[in-house]
Structures are given as C-alpha cells and as structure tokens.
Scaffold this motif. Structure first.
Motif, PDB file in Angstrom:
ATOM      1  N   PRO A   1      51.274  60.456  37.393  1.00 12.29           N
ATOM      2  CA  PRO A   1      50.704  60.836  38.734  1.00 12.29           C
ATOM      3  C   PRO A   1      51.562  61.902  39.694  1.00 12.29           C
ATOM      4  CG  PRO A   1      52.395  59.098  38.683  1.00 12.29           C
ATOM      5  CD  PRO A   1      52.094  59.324  37.365  1.00 12.29           C
ATOM      6  N   VAL A   2      50.524  62.790  40.527  1.00 12.87           N
ATOM      7  CA  VAL A   2      51.176  63.767  40.998  1.00 12.87           C
ATOM      8  C   VAL A   2      51.738  63.169  42.368  1.00 12.87           C
ATOM      9  CG1 VAL A   2      49.558  65.520  40.142  1.00 12.87           C
ATOM     10  CG2 VAL A   2      48.906  63.932  42.109  1.00 12.87           C
ATOM     11  N   LEU A   3      51.546  61.968  42.609  1.00 12.10           N
ATOM     12  CA  LEU A   3      52.234  61.388  43.594  1.00 12.10           C
ATOM     13  C   LEU A   3      52.645  60.026  43.550  1.00 12.10           C
ATOM     14  CD1 LEU A   3      53.057  61.169  46.990  1.00 12.10           C
ATOM     15  CD2 LEU A   3      50.773  60.315  47.425  1.00 12.10           C
ATOM     16  N   LEU A   4      53.980  59.604  43.726  1.00 11.75           N
ATOM     17  CA  LEU A   4      54.519  58.365  43.633  1.00 11.75           C
ATOM     18  C   LEU A   4      55.013  57.862  45.058  1.00 11.75           C
ATOM     19  CD1 LEU A   4      55.593  56.011  41.691  1.00 11.75           C
ATOM     20  CD2 LEU A   4      57.900  57.439  41.731  1.00 11.75           C
ATOM     21  N   ILE A   5      54.280  56.674  45.319  1.00 13.63           N
ATOM     22  CA  ILE A   5      54.620  55.989  46.638  1.00 13.63           C
ATOM     23  C   ILE A   5      55.774  54.710  46.213  1.00 13.63           C
ATOM     24  CG2 ILE A   5      53.926  54.613  48.488  1.00 13.63           C
ATOM     25  CD1 ILE A   5      51.231  56.043  48.095  1.00 13.63           C
ATOM     26  N   ALA A   6      56.991  54.752  46.834  1.00  9.68           N
ATOM     27  CA  ALA A   6      57.838  53.766  46.665  1.00  9.68           C
ATOM     28  C   ALA A   6      58.132  53.060  47.836  1.00  9.68           C
ATOM     29  CB  ALA A   6      59.154  54.576  46.173  1.00  9.68           C
ATOM     30  N   ASP A   7      57.603  51.903  47.887  1.00 12.72           N
ATOM     31  CA  ASP A   7      57.874  51.072  49.105  1.00 12.72           C
ATOM     32  C   ASP A   7      59.042  50.236  48.962  1.00 12.72           C
ATOM     33  OD1 ASP A   7      57.597  49.630  51.467  1.00 12.72           O
ATOM     34  OD2 ASP A   7      55.553  49.006  51.180  1.00 12.72           O
ATOM     35  N   GLU A   8      59.975  50.481  49.604  1.00  8.82           N
ATOM     36  CA  GLU A   8      61.356  49.543  49.643  1.00  8.82           C
ATOM     37  C   GLU A   8      61.598  49.327  48.119  1.00  8.82           C
ATOM     38  OE1 GLU A   8      63.174  48.949  52.078  1.00  8.82           O
ATOM     39  OE2 GLU A   8      61.983  48.902  53.955  1.00  8.82           O
ATOM     40  N   PRO A   9      61.772  50.122  47.095  1.00  7.15           N
ATOM     41  CA  PRO A   9      61.693  49.704  45.914  1.00  7.15           C
ATOM     42  C   PRO A   9      63.284  49.261  45.329  1.00  7.15           C
ATOM     43  CG  PRO A   9      62.044  52.113  46.046  1.00  7.15           C
ATOM     44  CD  PRO A   9      61.783  51.680  47.290  1.00  7.15           C
ATOM     45  N   THR A  10      64.226  49.562  46.118  1.00  8.95           N
ATOM     46  CA  THR A  10      65.639  49.042  45.834  1.00  8.95           C
ATOM     47  C   THR A  10      66.307  47.974  46.848  1.00  8.95           C
ATOM     48  OG1 THR A  10      66.705  50.795  46.823  1.00  8.95           O
ATOM     49  CG2 THR A  10      66.048  51.263  44.644  1.00  8.95           C
ATOM     50  N   THR A  11      65.498  47.543  47.763  1.00  6.54           N
ATOM     51  CA  THR A  11      65.939  46.591  48.901  1.00  6.54           C
ATOM     52  C   THR A  11      66.791  45.488  48.220  1.00  6.54           C
ATOM     53  OG1 THR A  11      64.071  47.142  50.442  1.00  6.54           O
ATOM     54  CG2 THR A  11      65.463  45.316  50.956  1.00  6.54           C
ATOM     55  N   ALA A  12      66.355  44.742  47.436  1.00  2.00           N
ATOM     56  CA  ALA A  12      67.010  43.392  46.762  1.00  2.00           C
ATOM     57  C   ALA A  12      67.958  43.672  45.536  1.00  2.00           C
ATOM     58  CB  ALA A  12      65.957  42.629  46.387  1.00  2.00           C
ATOM     59  N   LEU A  13      68.118  44.879  45.174  1.00  2.00           N
ATOM     60  CA  LEU A  13      69.079  45.120  44.182  1.00  2.00           C
ATOM     61  C   LEU A  13      70.452  45.520  44.591  1.00  2.00           C
ATOM     62  CD1 LEU A  13      66.654  47.697  42.241  1.00  2.00           C
ATOM     63  CD2 LEU A  13      66.705  45.236  41.904  1.00  2.00           C
TER      64      LEU A  13
ATOM     65  N   VAL B   1      73.971  47.243  44.578  1.00  4.19           N
ATOM     66  CA  VAL B   1      74.451  48.871  44.493  1.00  4.19           C
ATOM     67  C   VAL B   1      74.232  49.660  43.349  1.00  4.19           C
ATOM     68  CG1 VAL B   1      75.237  48.698  46.916  1.00  4.19           C
ATOM     69  CG2 VAL B   1      76.792  48.135  44.862  1.00  4.19           C
ATOM     70  N   THR B   2      74.997  49.145  42.445  1.00  2.00           N
ATOM     71  CA  THR B   2      74.968  49.734  41.114  1.00  2.00           C
ATOM     72  C   THR B   2      73.666  49.940  40.510  1.00  2.00           C
ATOM     73  OG1 THR B   2      75.676  47.625  40.064  1.00  2.00           O
ATOM     74  CG2 THR B   2      77.516  49.333  40.707  1.00  2.00           C
ATOM     75  N   VAL B   3      72.915  49.140  40.371  1.00  2.00           N
ATOM     76  CA  VAL B   3      71.413  48.978  39.960  1.00  2.00           C
ATOM     77  C   VAL B   3      70.545  50.100  40.589  1.00  2.00           C
ATOM     78  CG1 VAL B   3      69.620  47.674  39.504  1.00  2.00           C
ATOM     79  CG2 VAL B   3      71.676  46.468  39.016  1.00  2.00           C
ATOM     80  N   GLN B   4      70.783  49.885  42.215  1.00  2.00           N
ATOM     81  CA  GLN B   4      70.394  50.714  43.140  1.00  2.00           C
ATOM     82  C   GLN B   4      70.484  52.311  42.777  1.00  2.00           C
ATOM     83  OE1 GLN B   4      69.818  50.283  47.698  1.00  2.00           O
ATOM     84  NE2 GLN B   4      71.705  51.382  47.257  1.00  2.00           N
ATOM     85  N   LYS B   5      71.759  52.561  42.407  1.00  2.00           N
ATOM     86  CA  LYS B   5      72.185  53.860  42.148  1.00  2.00           C
ATOM     87  C   LYS B   5      71.260  54.311  40.976  1.00  2.00           C
ATOM     88  CE  LYS B   5      76.190  56.926  41.473  1.00  2.00           C
ATOM     89  NZ  LYS B   5      77.681  56.923  41.333  1.00  2.00           N
ATOM     90  N   SER B   6      71.379  53.653  40.003  1.00  2.00           N
ATOM     91  CA  SER B   6      70.637  53.900  38.733  1.00  2.00           C
ATOM     92  C   SER B   6      69.194  54.225  38.729  1.00  2.00           C
ATOM     93  CB  SER B   6      71.148  52.970  37.459  1.00  2.00           C
ATOM     94  OG  SER B   6      70.446  51.606  37.707  1.00  2.00           O
ATOM     95  N   ILE B   7      68.572  53.159  39.705  1.00  2.00           N
ATOM     96  CA  ILE B   7      67.134  53.379  40.034  1.00  2.00           C
ATOM     97  C   ILE B   7      66.985  54.565  40.542  1.00  2.00           C
ATOM     98  CG2 ILE B   7      65.183  52.377  41.090  1.00  2.00           C
ATOM     99  CD1 ILE B   7      65.858  50.542  38.768  1.00  2.00           C
ATOM    100  N   LEU B   8      67.661  54.984  41.803  1.00  2.00           N
ATOM    101  CA  LEU B   8      67.500  56.216  42.333  1.00  2.00           C
ATOM    102  C   LEU B   8      67.619  57.328  41.695  1.00  2.00           C
ATOM    103  CD1 LEU B   8      69.248  55.292  45.913  1.00  2.00           C
ATOM    104  CD2 LEU B   8      66.721  55.052  45.293  1.00  2.00           C
TER     105      LEU B   8
END
Length: 571
Positions: free
Chosen positions: A178-190, A192-199
């Motif tokens: 896609p040319v646009l990706l919408i990410a709505d709170e994609p790491t809220t429940a993760l 910090v280490t998993v969140q960092k890898s996702i970001l």
C-alpha cells in the motif's frame, strides 16, 4: 508531487438516543508520501474516527456533515474517497491503503489460520494464485521477523503470542504494497521490548516501500519517536500541529502542555502528577508545573519508617507451575514454571512495584498471593499468619483485608447491575453493616472518596468513561476496608491524563489509610513513580530488586537495562 492524503474541513457526528454528538469538527490534515503523521489525543478526541473515515469504515450511526478526503495514489491521480462508490472503496481497502488495528485478536478471524488471512488480500487484489500468495506470505513473515514462518502460517491466532499476532496484522496490512498505512494504537497492549521491535519494523517497512503512515496513539513517547509531523486533537478539533520536535519540545497549546506534563518521568518525583484539566483551566500554565518535589532526603526518611519493622507479608520459595498441553500419546507431563521458587518480603505501608514482560509471572504471582491461583509449593505469611494452615472460615475473614484492582475495569464489572450494587456486593458477602441504609451510606462515602458523585449510585458501568470505571473498581476494592491491595496493570489502558488522576488517587488513599500496595505493570516509568521498591521478573524468577530510583538509575541486570532502553522517550 501531490500530497498522499489531504483531509479538508472534515466534520463528523453520531446520532445516539435521538441526540446528535459532534465527533470531529473542521479537521484538516495532510500526509506526504514516505512520511509519518502522528495524531495524539485522549479517548474521545476524534483520532480513530478521523482514521476510519479515510477507508469509510465508520459505523452506520455516523454522519459526515462536511469535508473531503483527497487521495493521490502512485499514478498521481486524485480522488475524493468520500464520493466514490462502495465497489471502488473496496478496491482501495487493503490494497492501496492498509490498516493495523489496536487489538489484533479482535481483528484476526479466530477460526481461520494466520497464513490464509494474509493470502486472501493478495489473491483478491493482486490476482495471485494460492501458491504465489503463500510464497509471498512466508516472505512477509520473514520480513516482520516472525519465528517459524511455516508453523505460524498454519497456526490459528489463539496459538501465537500478542506480539506475534500484531506482526501477522502488519504483514497483512503491507501485503499488497500500500501507499498509505494507517496504524491505530498498534502497540498499546504490548511490552516495551516488543513495542520497540514493532516500531523499528514499521520504520523499516516504510522506508522499503516508501509508504506514508498515519500513526494514532495516546502514548506521546511512541509518537515522538516515530512521527515526522504531529497533530494534537482535543474534543474533535486539531489544536496544534508541527514537527515532532516543535510539538513535543516547544508546545504552545495548554492541552498539549498538559498531555506532556502528566506523564510520569524517569527522573524527578513530584508530590502529585499534574493533569490536563489543570492546564486547560490555568491562566498561566507555568504555575501548574510548580508542584513540590519529593526530595531524596524526605524519601529516605519515609523508607526508614517503613522498613524499620517486621515484614507485613513474607513469601518463601513460592512455586506456581502449569501443566503444558501435550499430545494424546505423550504421557510424560511437562510444566510451565510461571513462578519459580521466589522469595521476598512486603512491608506495611510500602508500594512494591512488580515489572517484567508478558509471561514473566507478574500476574500469576499477584493472584497466588491472594489465593486466586493455587501455589504448588512455598509459604505465604500474611501479618504473621501462614495462609496454608488457616482453616477456610479464618481465610475467608482474612480475605477482607486483601483486595485486587484488575486491568480492565469494564470486564470486571457486571454490566447488569448498577455501580452502587457492585460496590455494595462485597459488603453483603462478608456481612458488613447491619442495614441496607448503612451500606448505601458507605457506598456514597466511597464514591465521593474516589472523585465520583452520590447520584452515580444508580448508573450502570456502560454510562461511565474508562477512567471513571477504574475509580469504581477502586471504590469496590475499598469497600471491605483492606490493608493490602494488588493493582494489576490497573492504569495501562488509560489515557495519560486519566492515568495521572488514578495514580494521584492511589497515592492519596495510601497516605490517608496507610495502604500497602503491590503495583504490577510493564510500564517502568509508572512503576518507578509509584514504588518504594521494585522487583524485576523474568521467566518466573526475580532478575533484580531494589529501591526504585536506585534500580532505574543503576540497573545491575542486563534484562533490566534492556527494559529501560526500550522505553520510548521524547526527542
């Protein structure tokens, strides 16, 4: 080149109970090719409504009053997404515009294998054969760093972890380039280490495919680290825009200043956290920040008082094992060591923080202390009483003194009874107070104590906000006059300002009643602010423990250092 997305004067409302509620008002935003726009704001500010309107995924009760959403694809053709037919918008969803939702478990089909859910969009939009789509899906699973891609391809969502489910969602969102990706709170429940890898993963994929990204979050630290431009939403309006550096380091609007200030930091310790309302109502926002600090000397004096006594709770060699599912013909039992031979003390009047990633054993340990999960071995002594040796009638009496506040206040309240009845219920179970009138008076007192009104007694849980529901759960925990309370991720799902209000309330109640807390969370900044001491857990064991400030500033364990380094920080 034209902007990828231009939202112009978008106003959306909802009709509920024959009343009209304005969700967004004259919202104008712009997303460029290959850039990330972050939208921040509290729940109800209009962030998700704005994002969902791009793909026309709003509920039927929504009404778009005015505005246009202009989309320019790779061929530089511009179309108004609000005007095209349903057939044409379906060609864009998942193809030219991908979306990652907040909760992957509710977004993934529970009865369909992960691989099939990703191949679907490629077969539909790109005309791939199943064989081609499977090959590409396995490539994507490798790109998003999923372990054992072939195994996960054939797994159902419930068979993989939360972080792995989110990676499957990302693979699905980028499957058609896609040319646009919408990410709505994609790491809220993760964690910090998993969140960092996702970001990190999202940034890498953005650069590889030159995607524009619309990133929605109430976590300002995350947005500060991932966004090029930032828009701040408040009550359906954009109140401030600019580069991430401008907005977070030189905020102008009182609301933005409030959002930034009410987050607990990793240094300093104000006596109470400021909240957004303080900034909105202040004539001079600088005055709000003049909150006295808890000095190291005052903290040391308080700790001397707390720790100059015998332990209130003593845990010796505690073990909680769960039997692992094995195949029908494998008769050898395997066990997951959720809590593995743990020893520590809790002192009267202290807040003991418990941190660690998901699966580290935090919640299992907390529930084992209250007897909600049976321990396999070990000794728990509560105020000098060995819980294992207590007869049931005395254990039941002791339970009045031990309470828990759960993570999700909505699922822990019965939707069919009023909040007054919910708070009154434990009083009935334990035979407290003689008459219904006395119980009602106590409930009213508790509601006022947690910042709610007496007239709220007759309302149902769905009539309250998330922060108010958490206050109700705190009031219910106080109904039996406990001395010991476990807070299990009790603020992790709240907006930063509501979180600050609840943390201030918990600290005030501790001061007023001398409560002893175990505060469980994966958010180190919150635990550090609340705690006298901290315990870091990993794989069911204690990786490190010590005075909260000392542990954060000078961690001895490599694991603790990795948790601290994974925390998103402002620019």
């Amino acid at each position: 080149m034209k902007s990828l997305i231009q939202i112009k004067d978008l106003s959306i409302g909802f009709i509920s109970d024959n009343k009209y509620h304005q969700a967004t008002e004259s919202v104008s935003l712009c997303i460029e090719h290959g850039k990330t726009l972050g939208i921040v704001g509290e729940s109800g500010s209009g962030k998700s409504v704005t994002a969902l309107s791009i793909l026309r995924l709003l509920p039927t009760a929504a009404k778009i009053d005015s505005g246009e959403i202009l989309f320019s694809d790779k061929d530089d053709n511009t179309i108004n997404l609000l005007k095209i037919s349903n057939k044409n918008i379906q060609k864009i969803r998942g193809n030219k515009i991908g979306m990652i939702f907040q909760e992957p478990m509710t977004s993934l089909n529970p009865v369909m294998k992960c691989g099939k859910q990703v191949t679907e969009s490629m077969i539909l939009h790109l005309g791939y054969t199943y064989k081609e789509a499977k090959r590409r899906t396995l490539e994507l699973f490798n790109e998003v760093m999923l372990p054992r891609p072939e195994s996960i391809f054939n797994s159902y969502p419930h068979q993989i972890s939360g972080g792995q489910k989110q990676r499957v969602m990302i693979a699905m969102a980028v499957a058609c380039n896609p040319v646009l990706l919408i990410a709505d709170e994609p790491t809220t429940a993760l964690d910090v280490t998993v969140q960092k890898s996702i970001l990190t993963l999202m940034k890498d994929l953005q650069q590889k495919y030159n995607m524009g990204v619309l990133y929605i979050s109430h976590d300002l630290g995350v947005v500060a680290n991932i966004a090029d431009e930032v828009a701040v939403m408040y009550r359906g309006k954009i109140v401030e825009t600019g580069t991430a550096d401008q907005v977070f380091n030189h905020p102008e609007h009182p609301y933005t200043k409030g959002l930034i200030a009410c987050r607990p930091g990793m240094s300093g310790r104000p006596e109470k956290l400021p909240v957004v309302a303080d900034f909105i109502n202040a004539t001079n926002t600088n005055d709000v920040l003049k909150i006295p600090e808890v000095t190291p000397e005052k903290r040391a004096q308080e700790h001397k008082r707390i720790y100059n006594s015998e332990p209130f709770i003593n845990i010796e060699n505690l073990k909680v094992y769960f039997e692992e599912n094995t195949s029908l013909f494998n008769f050898k039992k395997k066990y997951i060591k959720a809590v593995d031979n743990i020893c520590f003390d809790v002192f009267k009047g202290e807040t003991l923080g418990l941190v660690g990633e998901s699966g580290s054993g935090k919640t299992t340990l907390g529930r084992a202390l209250l007897g909600l999960i049976k321990a396999n071995d070990g000794k728990i002594t509560f105020n000098g009483l060995d819980l294992k040796k207590l007869p049931n009638n005395k254990l039941r009496k002791l339970r009045q003194n031990m309470q828990i506040i759960f993570q999700d206040p909505y699922s822990s309240l019965n939707p069919r009874i009023t909040i007054g009845e919910a708070i009154e219920e434990p009083m009935k179970v334990h035979g407290l107070y003689k008459s219904h009138k006395e119980k009602q008076e106590k409930v009213t007192e508790l509601l006022e104590r947690v910042g709610l009104k007496p007239e709220h007694y007759h309302r149902f849980p769905h009539e309250f906000s998330g922060g108010q529901r958490q206050r109700i759960c705190i009031a219910r925990a106080l109904a039996l006059n406990p001395g010991f309370i476990i807070c299990d991720e009790s603020v992790s799902a709240l907006d930063v300002s509501i979180q600050a209000q609840v943390l201030n309330l918990l600290n005030k109640l501790k001061k007023d009643f001398g409560f002893t807390y175990i505060f469980i969370s994966h958010d180190l900044s919150v635990v550090r602010y609340m705690s006298d001491r901290m315990i870091v857990m990993k794989n069911g064991k204690i990786a490190e423990s010590g005075e909260a400030d000392t542990l954060i500033s000078n961690p001895e364990s490599e694991y603790t250092r990795s948790l601290i380094e994974a925390l998103p920080v402002f620019l």
